[in-house]
Write a protein that holds these residues in place. Structure first.
Motif, PDB file in Angstrom:
ATOM      1  N   ASN A 290       4.906  12.018  27.917  1.00 31.58           N
ATOM      2  CA  ASN A 290       3.968  13.135  28.053  1.00 31.58           C
ATOM      3  C   ASN A 290       4.044  14.090  26.861  1.00 31.58           C
ATOM      4  N   VAL A 291       5.252  14.306  26.356  1.00 27.61           N
ATOM      5  CA  VAL A 291       5.415  15.194  25.197  1.00 27.61           C
ATOM      6  C   VAL A 291       4.742  14.581  23.981  1.00 27.61           C
ATOM      7  N   ILE A 292       4.981  13.304  23.764  1.00 31.04           N
ATOM      8  CA  ILE A 292       4.388  12.614  22.618  1.00 31.04           C
ATOM      9  C   ILE A 292       2.864  12.627  22.699  1.00 31.04           C
ATOM     10  N   GLN A 293       2.344  12.423  23.914  1.00 31.30           N
ATOM     11  CA  GLN A 293       0.896  12.386  24.105  1.00 31.30           C
ATOM     12  C   GLN A 293       0.297  13.777  24.306  1.00 31.30           C
ATOM     13  N   ARG A 294       1.144  14.802  24.260  1.00 26.96           N
ATOM     14  CA  ARG A 294       0.724  16.203  24.408  1.00 26.96           C
ATOM     15  C   ARG A 294      -0.041  16.458  25.704  1.00 26.96           C
ATOM     16  N   LYS A 295       0.467  15.860  26.752  1.00 22.61           N
ATOM     17  CA  LYS A 295      -0.123  16.079  28.074  1.00 22.61           C
ATOM     18  C   LYS A 295       0.541  17.285  28.728  1.00 22.61           C
ATOM     19  N   PRO A 296      -0.198  18.029  29.538  1.00 20.37           N
ATOM     20  CA  PRO A 296       0.402  19.199  30.206  1.00 20.37           C
ATOM     21  C   PRO A 296       1.475  18.772  31.206  1.00 20.37           C
ATOM     22  N   ASN A 297       2.486  19.611  31.353  1.00 19.42           N
ATOM     23  CA  ASN A 297       3.573  19.326  32.287  1.00 19.42           C
ATOM     24  C   ASN A 297       3.199  19.830  33.676  1.00 19.42           C
ATOM     25  N   ARG A 298       2.925  18.918  34.593  1.00 17.63           N
ATOM     26  CA  ARG A 298       2.562  19.300  35.954  1.00 17.63           C
ATOM     27  C   ARG A 298       3.684  18.983  36.944  1.00 17.63           C
ATOM     28  N   GLU A 299       4.868  18.758  36.421  1.00 16.93           N
ATOM     29  CA  GLU A 299       6.013  18.443  37.261  1.00 16.93           C
ATOM     30  C   GLU A 299       6.649  19.720  37.822  1.00 16.93           C
ATOM     31  N   PRO A 300       7.377  19.619  38.950  1.00 20.07           N
ATOM     32  CA  PRO A 300       8.064  20.799  39.496  1.00 20.07           C
ATOM     33  C   PRO A 300       9.037  21.385  38.485  1.00 20.07           C
ATOM     34  N   PRO A 301       9.177  22.685  38.428  1.00 25.02           N
ATOM     35  CA  PRO A 301      10.083  23.320  37.465  1.00 25.02           C
ATOM     36  C   PRO A 301      11.521  22.819  37.613  1.00 25.02           C
ATOM     37  N   SER A 302      12.176  22.561  36.493  1.00 26.67           N
ATOM     38  CA  SER A 302      13.599  22.185  36.441  1.00 26.67           C
ATOM     39  C   SER A 302      13.929  20.929  37.233  1.00 26.67           C
ATOM     40  N   PHE A 303      12.933  20.068  37.470  1.00 25.45           N
ATOM     41  CA  PHE A 303      13.174  18.920  38.333  1.00 25.45           C
ATOM     42  C   PHE A 303      14.208  17.954  37.742  1.00 25.45           C
ATOM     43  N   TRP A 304      14.112  17.668  36.436  1.00 22.23           N
ATOM     44  CA  TRP A 304      15.045  16.727  35.817  1.00 22.23           C
ATOM     45  C   TRP A 304      16.475  17.229  35.944  1.00 22.23           C
ATOM     46  N   LEU A 305      16.671  18.505  35.607  1.00 20.17           N
ATOM     47  CA  LEU A 305      18.011  19.092  35.657  1.00 20.17           C
ATOM     48  C   LEU A 305      18.532  19.145  37.087  1.00 20.17           C
ATOM     49  N   ASP A 306      17.677  19.530  38.024  1.00 18.78           N
ATOM     50  CA  ASP A 306      18.092  19.593  39.432  1.00 18.78           C
ATOM     51  C   ASP A 306      18.455  18.209  39.958  1.00 18.78           C
ATOM     52  N   PHE A 307      17.699  17.195  39.531  1.00 20.59           N
ATOM     53  CA  PHE A 307      17.989  15.829  39.976  1.00 20.59           C
ATOM     54  C   PHE A 307      19.366  15.397  39.483  1.00 20.59           C
ATOM     55  N   VAL A 308      19.647  15.654  38.204  1.00 19.49           N
ATOM     56  CA  VAL A 308      20.937  15.274  37.633  1.00 19.49           C
ATOM     57  C   VAL A 308      22.074  15.984  38.362  1.00 19.49           C
ATOM     58  N   ARG A 309      21.922  17.278  38.576  1.00 21.65           N
ATOM     59  CA  ARG A 309      22.968  18.071  39.232  1.00 21.65           C
ATOM     60  C   ARG A 309      23.278  17.581  40.643  1.00 21.65           C
ATOM     61  N   ASN A 310      22.264  17.056  41.326  1.00 21.70           N
ATOM     62  CA  ASN A 310      22.433  16.639  42.721  1.00 21.70           C
ATOM     63  C   ASN A 310      22.577  15.129  42.893  1.00 21.70           C
ATOM     64  N   SER A 311      22.663  14.400  41.798  1.00 22.70           N
ATOM     65  CA  SER A 311      22.771  12.947  41.874  1.00 22.70           C
ATOM     66  C   SER A 311      24.194  12.523  42.199  1.00 22.70           C
ATOM     67  N   THR A 312      24.359  11.243  42.553  1.00 22.31           N
ATOM     68  CA  THR A 312      25.698  10.712  42.793  1.00 22.31           C
ATOM     69  C   THR A 312      26.521  10.735  41.508  1.00 22.31           C
ATOM     70  N   LEU A 313      25.848  10.759  40.363  1.00 17.46           N
ATOM     71  CA  LEU A 313      26.544  10.745  39.090  1.00 17.46           C
ATOM     72  C   LEU A 313      27.407  11.996  38.912  1.00 17.46           C
ATOM     73  N   LEU A 314      26.972  13.129  39.465  1.00 19.89           N
ATOM     74  CA  LEU A 314      27.744  14.377  39.363  1.00 19.89           C
ATOM     75  C   LEU A 314      28.331  14.811  40.700  1.00 19.89           C
ATOM     76  N   LYS A 315      27.592  14.590  41.794  1.00 17.73           N
ATOM     77  CA  LYS A 315      28.047  15.049  43.105  1.00 17.73           C
ATOM     78  C   LYS A 315      29.009  14.081  43.790  1.00 17.73           C
ATOM     79  N   GLY A 316      28.995  12.829  43.352  1.00 15.82           N
ATOM     80  CA  GLY A 316      29.879  11.847  43.957  1.00 15.82           C
ATOM     81  C   GLY A 316      29.301  11.255  45.228  1.00 15.82           C
ATOM     82  N   PHE A 317      30.182  10.750  46.082  1.00 18.11           N
ATOM     83  CA  PHE A 317      29.753   9.943  47.226  1.00 18.11           C
ATOM     84  C   PHE A 317      29.926  10.626  48.577  1.00 18.11           C
ATOM     85  N   ASP A 318      30.243  11.897  48.574  1.00 18.51           N
ATOM     86  CA  ASP A 318      30.357  12.636  49.842  1.00 18.51           C
ATOM     87  C   ASP A 318      28.956  13.040  50.300  1.00 18.51           C
TER      88      ASP A 318
END
Length: 319
Positions: A290-318
């Motif tokens: 989207n950045v390369i094609q200069r398309k507007p960002n219509r995604e939820p704010p901070s979604f990528w960062l929030d996903f990473v923070r809450n993923s099993t990769l950081l939160k583990g398996f509990d």
């Protein structure tokens, strides 16, 4: 009792009253039907508004059940279902309807007729429309690493290539088997709930109906989409996530927690990690495209960062 209808209110009392008004003709048509409104500790005037409407209309077929805490969607529905399922006049079927939804005439009767004709079906979901009469997606496949890849990439070619692995199911005009149906309008055979249990209250909101359908199918029950049962859902009125027509809000933390819980509980640790990697790889590529094609960002704010923070990769398996 033939049918118990449960709706959970949280700060939407006017919509809950509208939902009850739509249920009035269903009560008259079915007869042996009762409605419970679980008031999920809204902290506003919900109890007064809803109880006032029940008294004013003489709805003796409706019970208001205030809660001392907001335990989430699953907990609220469990509080409404539990006492009746284990009571003397236990219902044969339980229908859940969101407070920000209202049923078209004959919706519950149509669902009941279908369930009575198909003893092998344990759970059935309605055709859901928005306030403008447009059909909304209400039946799906179970989430998997493949579907997460499709959801992340958002690429038409990949979606077509993995058509039988993506979440969305093409809905027709005839009843059809699916993996899971939205909790906005769903009917359960009481036998299913007795066998596999009620909602897992570890899900505060989102994915709890996916989990329950998963358990039911694991136990051998079928899940169906029933288009003759029509329910109007004013989406995003009772939750924290807007629909595609509104400005995007940041996803609440409990959405990510519920997603992680579903994958770890039902798919296992390795699959949960794979699903996270599949989505992140695809989503990162999508955002870069989207950045390369200069398309507007219509995604939820901070979604990528929030996903990473809450993923099993950081939160583990509990969970």
């Amino acid at each position: 009792m033939k049918v118990l209808v449960v709706t959970v209110n949280y700060r939407t009392p006017e919509l809950a009253v509208r939902c009850l008004q739509s249920l009035e003709h269903e009560v008259k048509q079915i007869g042996d039907m009762h409605v419970v409104v679980t008031e999920n500790h809204s902290g506003d005037d919900s109890v007064e508004v809803i109880s006032g409407a029940i008294d004013a209309h003489g709805w003796d077929w409706c019970t208001l059940l205030p809660q001392e805490r907001n335990g989430g969607y699953g907990a609220g529905n469990n509080a409404g279902m539990g006492p009746y399922l284990h009571g003397k006049d236990a219902p044969e079927y339980v229908m859940l309807v969101n407070p920000d939804a209202y049923v078209r005439e004959g919706a519950i009767s149509a669902m009941l007729e279908f369930m009575e004709s198909r003893p092998d079906v344990g759970i059935a979901g309605a055709r859901v429309e928005d306030g403008n009469g447009k059909q909304a997606q209400s039946a799906f496949r179970f989430p998997s690493a493949w579907s997460e890849l499709v959801e992340g990439f958002k690429l038409g070619v990949l979606t077509k290539l993995l058509d039988d692995r993506q979440l969305l199911v093409e809905l027709g005009d005839e009843p059809m088997p699916v993996d899971w149906v939205t909790g906005a309008a769903v009917m359960f055979r009481s036998e299913v709930l007795e066998q596999v249990g009620l909602f897992d209250e570890g899900f505060f909101l989102y994915f709890e109906e996916v989990d329950l359908c998963f358990r039911a199918k694991e136990a051998g029950w079928k899940v169906y989409y029933v288009p003759d049962s029509v329910v109007v859902h004013l989406q995003a009125q009772a939750t924290g996530i807007t629909d595609d027509r509104e400005e995007k809000r940041r996803f609440p933390s409990y959405w990510f927690e519920s997603r992680r819980r579903f994958f770890l509980k039902n798919r296992g640790k390795a699959h949960a990690v794979l699903a996270d990697l599949a989505f992140l790889g695809g989503y990162t590529t999508f955002r870069a495209r989207n950045v390369i094609q200069r398309k507007p960002n219509r995604e939820p704010p901070s979604f990528w960062l929030d996903f990473v923070r809450n993923s099993t990769l950081l939160k583990g398996f509990d969970f």
